[in-house]
Scaffold this active site. Structure first.
Site, PDB file in Angstrom:
ATOM      1  N   ASN A  50      38.586  31.558  42.115  1.00 39.95           N
ATOM      2  CA  ASN A  50      39.186  30.221  42.150  1.00 39.95           C
ATOM      3  C   ASN A  50      39.129  29.679  43.574  1.00 39.95           C
ATOM      4  OD1 ASN A  50      41.126  32.232  42.702  1.00 39.95           O
ATOM      5  ND2 ASN A  50      42.837  30.957  42.060  1.00 39.95           N
ATOM      6  N   ASN A  53      42.063  23.322  46.739  1.00 41.94           N
ATOM      7  CA  ASN A  53      41.749  22.197  47.605  1.00 41.94           C
ATOM      8  C   ASN A  53      43.029  21.477  47.982  1.00 41.94           C
ATOM      9  OD1 ASN A  53      40.823  19.135  47.955  1.00 41.94           O
ATOM     10  ND2 ASN A  53      39.097  20.451  48.349  1.00 41.94           N
ATOM     11  N   CYS A  61      38.679  26.732  38.891  1.00 41.56           N
ATOM     12  CA  CYS A  61      39.058  28.079  38.438  1.00 41.56           C
ATOM     13  C   CYS A  61      37.902  29.060  38.620  1.00 41.56           C
ATOM     14  CB  CYS A  61      39.433  28.059  36.969  1.00 41.56           C
ATOM     15  SG  CYS A  61      40.796  26.977  36.541  1.00 41.56           S
ATOM     16  N   GLU A  63      36.725  31.149  36.406  1.00 43.62           N
ATOM     17  CA  GLU A  63      35.835  31.177  35.241  1.00 43.62           C
ATOM     18  C   GLU A  63      34.791  30.073  35.330  1.00 43.62           C
ATOM     19  OE1 GLU A  63      39.147  31.148  35.430  1.00 43.62           O
ATOM     20  OE2 GLU A  63      40.052  31.608  33.492  1.00 43.62           O
ATOM     21  N   CYS A  93      42.597  28.851  31.453  1.00 42.55           N
ATOM     22  CA  CYS A  93      43.260  27.572  31.196  1.00 42.55           C
ATOM     23  C   CYS A  93      42.463  26.798  30.136  1.00 42.55           C
ATOM     24  CB  CYS A  93      43.379  26.752  32.484  1.00 42.55           C
ATOM     25  SG  CYS A  93      41.850  25.959  33.000  1.00 42.55           S
ATOM     26  N   CYS A  96      38.849  25.694  31.116  1.00 41.09           N
ATOM     27  CA  CYS A  96      37.871  26.785  31.127  1.00 41.09           C
ATOM     28  C   CYS A  96      37.515  27.213  29.711  1.00 41.09           C
ATOM     29  CB  CYS A  96      38.404  27.970  31.927  1.00 41.09           C
ATOM     30  SG  CYS A  96      38.412  27.631  33.702  1.00 41.09           S
TER      31      CYS A  96
END
Ligand code: ZN
Length: 137
Positions: A50, A53, A61, A63, A93, A96
């Site tokens: 991950n 920012n 993420c 994934e 999540c 993803c």
């Protein structure tokens, strides 16, 4: 990008690759580090972490980092993904789940905790009645 094409990694090896990718996580805000290792049908493993920012919504993420790396290098077919964190089980999540469903509705998901113990379940269980390419036909 992880190892080259060839012998398919075991569940434990894929999880180990996810933990290694986790070490590169950029998480100055949440400190919740996640790593992922995505296995392509040809045996290639694409890893991701991950990346947060200062403008929080731009955060990506682990994934999706792995998936974007894989797709941007020409991979389209995937069989499994391992996701690793040192905290609670890092179930993917919603964003993803949706992105993975686009390319691999039959994907196997390995959700690993600190001690490398893991839950193994199909993506179809995490995203039931998913909206995918076929939904547009
Ligand atoms: Zn996600």
């Amino acid at each position: 990008t992880g190892g080259g094409a060839g012998m398919k990694p075991t569940d434990a090896e894929l999880i180990r690759a996810a933990f290694k990718a986790r070490s590169f996580a950029y998480t100055p805000y949440s400190h919740f580090k996640v790593g992922a290792a995505l296995l392509a049908k040809n045996g290639m493993v694409y890893t991701g972490c991950n990346i947060e920012n200062a403008g929080y919504t731009a955060t990506n993420c682990a994934e999706r980092t792995a998936l974007f790396k894989a797709v941007s290098e020409g991979a389209r077919d995937f069989t499994a993904i391992a996701i690793a964190s040192n905290g609670s089980a890092p179930y993917p999540c919603g964003a993803c789940r949706q992105m993975l469903y686009e390319f691999a509705p039959g994907l196997t998901v390995l959700v690993a905790q600190r001690d490398h113990s893991f839950v193994k379940l199909p993506l179809s269980e995490l995203l039931t009645h998913g909206f995918g390419p076929k939904s547009l036909l």
